[in-house]
Write an enzyme that holds these catalytic residues in place. Sequence first.
Site, PDB file in Angstrom:
ATOM      1  N   HIS A 104      -1.447  -0.206  -9.697  1.00  0.00           N
ATOM      2  CA  HIS A 104      -2.108  -1.120  -8.749  1.00  0.00           C
ATOM      3  C   HIS A 104      -2.730  -2.331  -9.470  1.00  0.00           C
ATOM      4  O   HIS A 104      -3.954  -2.496  -9.491  1.00  0.00           O
ATOM      5  CB  HIS A 104      -3.180  -0.385  -7.923  1.00  0.00           C
TER       6      HIS A 104
ATOM      7  N   ARG B 102       0.843  -1.194   0.000  1.00  0.00           N
ATOM      8  CA  ARG B 102       0.000   0.000   0.000  1.00  0.00           C
ATOM      9  C   ARG B 102       0.879   1.245   0.000  1.00  0.00           C
ATOM     10  O   ARG B 102       1.906   1.290   0.693  1.00  0.00           O
ATOM     11  CB  ARG B 102      -0.911   0.035   1.241  1.00  0.00           C
TER      12      ARG B 102
ATOM     13  N   GLU C 161      -4.761   7.080  -5.008  1.00  0.00           N
ATOM     14  CA  GLU C 161      -5.178   6.177  -6.094  1.00  0.00           C
ATOM     15  C   GLU C 161      -6.643   6.416  -6.421  1.00  0.00           C
ATOM     16  O   GLU C 161      -7.439   6.585  -5.500  1.00  0.00           O
ATOM     17  CB  GLU C 161      -4.985   4.720  -5.674  1.00  0.00           C
TER      18      GLU C 161
END
Length: 321
Positions: free
Chosen positions: A287, A240, A269
Amino acid sequence: MSSKPKVLATRTFPDAVEKRLAQDYNVLLNPDDALYSPDKLIELAQEIDAILPCHTEHFTPDVIQRLPDSVKIVANFSVGVDHCDLEAFRKRGIIVTNTPDVLSDATAEIAILLMLGAARRAGEGERMMRDGSWCAWSPSFMVGSAITGKRLGIIGMGRVGQIVAKRARGFEMEIHYCNRTRLAETNEQGAIYHDSIEDLLPVSDVLSLNCPASKETANLLSAKRIARLPDGAIIVNTARGALVDESALVDALRSGKIASAGLDVYCTEPGGNREIAALPNTFLLPHIGSANEETRDAMGFRALDNLDAYFAGREPKDRVA
Ligand code: 8YV
């Protein structure tokens, strides 16, 4: 005949997953894959028994408070649950589950891709080939660093961390790790345990972040800690963005203290970090750690297994709240 439980699927899920959902539940799908605002989510959740969300839905205490009483379970399509305030869910008595195990291989693959891409300047090379700027070759052209035989430091030796270690052994890397608890010797497979991150960093030519994001791990990789890494270290993050102080990382990438970074996750994000993106010595992905067909199907099925267990009166296997 009892009616099927009502499930709100917040995003468009793989075909096989939606097929099973529609077979076993009365499902409210999202065929446009629109990202719901908190208000829209609350509106759609009226009279819903269960929600099947992704990490893109942020279950803050306010959102959780506003969920209708009909919602009994939130079965996440993700292993990470940092988008869920678990304490607020517990207070409301709503069950929360995640999808561990099934995405460990996929995420470890991406960690290795990032490691190689960062070490061998794959981003720079790719951009050059695409924009037509490759016009010369010399022995000093695009020289990166090897990962073979280097020391790999892993923060978070859980499911993903252990598979990253296993794959990295194929490159004869020496594995070091820091984890809340030391692994059993059979699981360590020769990896060297460090009881603090401070101890791990100086031996990490490549550092891979594989621990969950939480209040405790926020900004875990601070300027102070980056300074403890060997000069020219490589940082890889598939966990993360919140684990990293991104402005400290930018400084370290600019100064050369960190040779390069391979990142799949960011503090913001979607979008990422423009300062990081402007640096040549980064290899960046949006991601996609778990983004392969097999894994996304398996994540959906695992989330459905949790729903099935709950509605059959059993304890869901992957309950986190
Ligand atoms: C998923 C992830 O794609 O599962 C996780 O925690 O970070 C990703 O690999 C995403 O969360 C899906 O909701």
